[in-house]
Design a protein around this motif. Structure first.
Motif, short mmCIF file in Angstrom:
data_model
loop_
_atom_site.label_atom_id
_atom_site.label_comp_id
_atom_site.label_asym_id
_atom_site.label_seq_id
_atom_site.Cartn_x
_atom_site.Cartn_y
_atom_site.Cartn_z
N GLU A 89 26.88 48.52 44.29
CA GLU A 89 26.50 47.65 45.41
C GLU A 89 26.09 46.27 44.90
OE1 GLU A 89 23.41 47.53 49.23
OE2 GLU A 89 23.43 49.24 47.85
N LEU A 90 25.21 46.21 43.89
CA LEU A 90 24.79 44.94 43.34
C LEU A 90 25.93 44.24 42.60
CD1 LEU A 90 21.21 45.64 41.96
CD2 LEU A 90 21.84 44.28 43.95
N SER A 91 26.82 45.06 41.99
CA SER A 91 27.94 44.46 41.26
C SER A 91 28.87 43.72 42.22
CB SER A 91 28.71 45.53 40.51
OG SER A 91 27.91 46.11 39.50
N PHE A 92 29.19 44.38 43.37
CA PHE A 92 30.05 43.70 44.34
C PHE A 92 29.36 42.45 44.94
CE2 PHE A 92 32.25 47.86 44.50
CZ PHE A 92 33.53 47.41 44.21
N LEU A 93 28.05 42.56 45.18
CA LEU A 93 27.31 41.40 45.72
C LEU A 93 27.26 40.28 44.68
CD1 LEU A 93 25.79 40.43 48.18
CD2 LEU A 93 23.69 41.39 47.21
N LEU A 94 27.13 40.66 43.39
CA LEU A 94 27.12 39.67 42.34
C LEU A 94 28.48 38.98 42.21
CD1 LEU A 94 25.79 38.24 39.96
CD2 LEU A 94 26.37 40.22 38.52
N LEU A 95 29.55 39.77 42.31
CA LEU A 95 30.89 39.18 42.26
C LEU A 95 31.13 38.24 43.44
CD1 LEU A 95 32.91 42.31 41.09
CD2 LEU A 95 32.56 40.20 39.80
N PHE A 96 30.61 38.61 44.61
CA PHE A 96 30.74 37.73 45.78
C PHE A 96 30.01 36.41 45.56
CE2 PHE A 96 28.73 36.33 49.77
CZ PHE A 96 29.88 35.96 50.47
N LEU B 159 29.28 35.06 42.66
CA LEU B 159 30.00 34.28 41.66
C LEU B 159 31.21 33.56 42.26
CD1 LEU B 159 29.89 36.59 38.51
CD2 LEU B 159 28.80 34.35 38.79
N THR B 160 31.87 34.23 43.17
CA THR B 160 32.98 33.57 43.87
C THR B 160 32.50 32.32 44.60
OG1 THR B 160 34.05 35.73 44.16
CG2 THR B 160 34.84 33.90 45.52
N LEU B 161 31.34 32.46 45.25
CA LEU B 161 30.76 31.29 45.94
C LEU B 161 30.39 30.21 44.94
CD1 LEU B 161 28.47 32.99 48.63
CD2 LEU B 161 30.77 32.03 48.92
N CYS B 162 29.88 30.60 43.78
CA CYS B 162 29.49 29.61 42.78
C CYS B 162 30.71 28.82 42.30
CB CYS B 162 28.83 30.29 41.58
SG CYS B 162 27.18 30.94 41.95
N PHE B 163 31.84 29.54 42.06
CA PHE B 163 33.06 28.84 41.65
C PHE B 163 33.56 27.90 42.76
CE2 PHE B 163 33.60 32.35 38.51
CZ PHE B 163 33.74 31.56 37.39
N LEU B 164 33.51 28.37 43.99
CA LEU B 164 34.05 27.58 45.10
C LEU B 164 33.15 26.41 45.48
CD1 LEU B 164 35.48 30.39 47.41
CD2 LEU B 164 36.73 28.89 45.85
N CYS B 165 31.83 26.53 45.28
CA CYS B 165 30.93 25.43 45.66
C CYS B 165 31.18 24.18 44.83
CB CYS B 165 29.47 25.86 45.57
SG CYS B 165 28.79 25.91 43.90
N SER B 166 31.77 24.35 43.65
CA SER B 166 32.07 23.17 42.83
C SER B 166 33.11 22.28 43.50
CB SER B 166 32.56 23.59 41.44
OG SER B 166 33.75 24.34 41.54
N LEU B 167 33.93 22.87 44.40
CA LEU B 167 34.95 22.08 45.10
C LEU B 167 34.32 21.06 46.05
CD1 LEU B 167 37.57 24.86 45.94
CD2 LEU B 167 37.61 23.22 44.06
N THR C 218 37.39 36.14 39.56
CA THR C 218 36.30 36.96 40.11
C THR C 218 36.84 37.95 41.14
OG1 THR C 218 34.80 35.09 39.79
CG2 THR C 218 34.06 36.86 41.23
N LEU C 219 37.79 37.50 41.95
CA LEU C 219 38.40 38.41 42.92
C LEU C 219 39.18 39.53 42.23
CD1 LEU C 219 39.65 35.86 45.62
CD2 LEU C 219 37.68 37.40 45.76
#
Length: 835
Positions: A609-616, A618-626, A587-588
């Motif tokens: 603007e929404l694309s960068f916020l969406l990517l951010f 998604l990064t949180l979604c991947f990391l919350c699984s940890l 995602t990064l």
């Protein structure tokens, strides 16, 4: 029969026997002892009258009779007890049998005179009776005397049946009831771990009642009786042989011998004939301290015996009194002559050939027999106490010393002493002997039940001695009535190793006892304990381990259960962590690509603007699984669900806002250049609003019932699953449902925008991403509910990663393809579909 305080015909009682020993006095105490106890069998015929019983002198019983006389003489010489009152006695021989006991009872009650055809006074010739030494004989004596309420005090009758006040209202005794001895023997057997024993008893009230009580108490203690045999005094040789054969063939190595002395003499003679050895004898009080048995003749059989005995005592002056017994004291008394003849093996009749002539100068000091032996005064002391109990009762009844207050004042002698009053005053006696021993009776007429535990051991000279190794006191109700003194105990193996007497050996640790059908509970097989149960060397049953413990492989110890949770170290946790980090890294990378091409038409058209916020997001979604991996803690449990809910709410809110923006942009009638400027502020409010509602739900959830760590022991018995309890299931499903609601709205809007220009396929990609997202989470619900243990967490992580990867690839993969590989399509005309 005579009724109380009424006259009756003396002829009803028949012709009484004459007493062996007697003396007149103001108060007469009767005595009944088995002075002759070994009966010779007589021939019975229907045509001839039966021959009289032929008995030999029992030196021990004769000592009891002389002890009674000694106590009476001692009281007569006392100035403090019954002053100016003389006590006389009538001592009868009951010959150790019920028939002579009946005749002795008649003689004691009716007196010596023969008054045929005249009216009797209706009162007994004795005021109290001391005796007898056998329970069966005492029962007969007590039942006859009880009709006239004449008190009977036994010194050696231990049958528990005599404690029944309804059947024996005037009975007392100075020896404890077998009710206590039988239970003491059961505790003794249990103490040494003997669970498989044999039993032999006298076939009379003493043996039958005592053994029945022992078996009942032993059963409660988990002790089994392999066999229970009975021997009667008049048993035939064949019957005795059969009993000894049963004992020798039995597998029990411990023998409970509830026998009177006459029966054990018979049993031991046959045991010698059959060479019965190797048994641990546990004896009753009747023979365990009998010196005539502690001889070399029986030492091979009885050596190491153990049992309960009455406490021994010393009676000052008794030995000198016994040594003064001589036929010259009463030349007309046949029992004194018979005693003298049997003691010295002589005869006063000169006409008998092959028999030494008695000179009368023989000395008892030179003889050692049960009569002269006062080293073990146990039962003799009971006779002594019985006489003093009657004297103290009479002292109280005659109000001695109460009139003048002087100790030696005269007693108020009544012409007629009512037996009922004598019984009442005996019941209330409470005094101490010169030795300090207290004498009193409970409501059943029994004394305090105390015993000494004696063991037959050899002294340095090689003689068998009775060593006190323990005690029993029934008055102690703290479960420690039986105590050992810590002394060495001699066993039949002539070593200090305790003999083993069990039907089945104890099960080793990790096994339990299983009963064998048709066998006693002491005979069993050993089977393994079940999972989660253990047993040690002392327990017969398996016991479950505590909730958080489990049995080891040997089932002999509880060990902590294995803690199960999804950790970083295991393969599954490592793979999920790698995918999570890979997704966040990817995602990064996409964010970097979009940032690099941020001025190109494709990125601008994608609402950067929404694309960068969406990517951010998604990064949180991947990391919350940890947060779902690792040992659950209070913070991790709260963080994992809150982070998951907010991250996905932010992600779907961005997609929903992007979809709405796309639809409005292509459906608007105003110029295209003015649309983004109008919607810029609205799309920020849409993202913030959509996320804020989820944040509000999470705050309420955490405030009212937050998730917390939980040890799940219900799913798997052998392990503990560490998991996060949701706290409130409603909160979790509201969070998940809100995300689903956003996803459904987004899917509907994207589906409505599917007919936008073909070259601009943003709505189509959003539709595909929402379909994948919805499919993943719809599948997640049943998988989540049915997954066991740590797999529940793995399913949730998989759903998070799958939906995140679906969103990332469906929305951003086509754009990255054009940006990196097809730059010629990254033009405004191509995007607007004008090419």
């Amino acid at each position: 029969i005579l009724a109380e305080e009424e006259t009756a015909n003396c002829e009803l009682l028949g012709s009484p026997e004459l007493p062996l020993l007697s003396k007149s006095g103001d108060i007469i105490i009767g005595g009944a002892f088995s002075v002759h106890s070994e009966m010779a069998a007589s021939s019975l015929s229907l045509s001839d009258a039966p021959d009289p019983l032929i008995c030999t002198v029992n030196f021990r019983e004769f000592r009891f009779a002389q002890t009674m006389i000694f106590a009476i003489e001692e009281i007569n010489n006392s100035s403090s007890l019954l002053p100016n009152i003389s006590i006389g006695y009538k001592i009868f021989d009951n010959c150790g049998s019920t028939l002579p006991s009946t005749r002795a009872a008649m003689g004691l009650i009716n007196g010596q005179e023969r008054n045929f055809g005249e009216t009797c006074s209706g009162h007994s010739s004795v005021h109290a009776i001391v005796g007898t030494s056998e329970s069966s004989s005492t029962i007969v004596l007590s039942q006859i005397a009880g009709v006239f309420q004449i008190p009977v005090i036994s010194h050696f009758s231990t049958c528990a049946c005599l404690s029944n006040r309804k059947e024996h209202p005037s009975f007392f005794r100075t020896i404890p009831s077998d009710y206590y001895q039988s239970r003491a023997l059961a505790q003794l057997v249990k103490y040494f771990g003997w669970t498989w024993v044999g039993a032999v008893r006298s076939d009379n009230d003493y043996g039958n009642n005592g053994m029945a009580t022992f078996i009942e108490a032993a059963t409660k203690e988990g002790i089994c009786v392999e066999y229970s045999e009975a021997i009667a005094r008049t048993a035939s040789k064949e019957q005795v042989e059969r009993v000894v054969r049963v004992i020798s063939r039995g597998t029990a190595r411990v023998l409970i011998a509830f026998l009177a002395q006459s029966e054990i003499d018979i049993l031991l003679e046959e045991a010698l004939s059959q060479n019965l050895t190797g048994l641990q004898w546990v004896g009753s009080e009747s023979w365990i301290t009998a010196h005539h048995l502690a001889t070399m003749k029986y030492s091979g059989i009885l050596y190491g015996s153990i049992g309960f005995a009455i406490k021994k005592a010393k009676i000052a002056g008794l030995q000198d009194f016994l040594l003064q017994v001589h036929p010259s004291q009463d030349p007309q008394n046949h029992i004194l002559k018979e005693f003298w003849e049997e003691t010295f093996g002589c005869s006063f009749q000169s006409s008998l050939q092959d028999t030494k002539q008695c000179s009368g100068s023989e000395r008892l000091r030179d003889i050692k027999n049960p009569f002269t032996d006062v080293s073990e005064l146990r039962i003799s002391n009971n006779v002594y106490k019985a006489v003093y109990a009657v004297a103290h009762a009479m002292h109280s009844m005659l109000k001695c010393g109460e009139n003048s207050g002087a100790v030696n004042a005269s007693c108020t002698l009544k012409s007629i002493l009512q037996p009922k009053e004598v019984v009442k005053h005996i019941q209330d006696v409470n005094f101490s002997l010169k030795s300090g021993e207290k004498v009193y009776f409970d409501e059943r007429g029994d004394p305090a039940a105390t015993y000494q535990l004696v063991n037959w051991q050899r002294n340095p000279a090689g003689d068998i001695v009775f060593v006190v190794v323990g005690s029993y006191d029934a008055s102690l109700q703290n479960g420690k009535e039986f105590t050992m003194n810590g002394l060495n105990i001699t066993w039949v193996t002539e070593s200090f190793e305790r003999p083993v007497s069990v039907c089945s050996e104890s099960c080793p640790p990790g096994f339990r006892q299983a009963m064998i059908k048709g066998k006693p509970i002491c005979c069993f097989t050993c089977i393994n304990c079940a999972l989660g149960e253990i047993s040690n060397s002392t327990s017969a049953e398996c016991s479950p381990c505590p909730l958080e413990y489990w049995s080891n492989e040997d089932h002999n110890k509880c060990v902590p259960k294995v803690l199960e949770f999804l950790s970083y170290e295991e393969t599954m946790g490592t793979l999920l962590t790698a995918f999570s980090l890979f997704g966040a890294g990817l995602t990064l990378v996409v964010s970097f690509v979009f940032f690099w091409f941020r001025h190109t038409p494709l990125v601008k058209a994608s609402n950067s603007e929404l694309s960068f916020l969406l990517l951010f997001s998604l990064t949180l979604c991947f990391l919350c699984s940890l947060t779902f991996i690792g040992r659950p803690t209070d913070w991790s449990c709260m963080l994992r669900h809150v982070a998951f809910g907010i991250a996905f709410a932010l992600c779907i809110s961005c997609i929903l806002t992007k979809t709405i923006t796309v639809v409005i942009a292509f459906k608007a009638r105003t110029p295209v250049n003015t649309v983004p400027q109008c919607l810029a502020s609205h799309q920020r409010m849409g993202v913030v609003g959509g996320t804020f509602l989820q944040v509000l739900v999470c705050v309420v959830w955490l405030a009212l019932a937050p998730p917390f760590p939980h040890k799940n022991t219900m799913y798997a018995a052998e392990r503990i699953i560490l998991e996060c309890n949701l706290g409130s299931s409603i909160g979790f499903w509201v969070v998940l449902g809100y995300i689903g609601l956003l996803a459904v709205l987004c899917l509907i809007l994207a589906f409505l925008a599917r007919k936008l220009p073909d070259n601009f396929n943003e709505a189509k990609f959003i539709t595909f991403s929402m379909l994948i997202f919805s499919a993943v989470w719809v599948t997640f619900i049943p998988a989540y509910v049915s997954s066991p243990g740590k797999f529940t967490v793995a399913v949730e992580i998989f759903a998070i990663l799958a939906s995140s990867f679906g969103l990332l690839f469906c929305i951003f993969a086509p754009k990255c393809y054009i940006l990196l590989l097809k730059p010629e399509r990254n033009t405004k005309n191509h995007i607007m579909g004008r090419d």
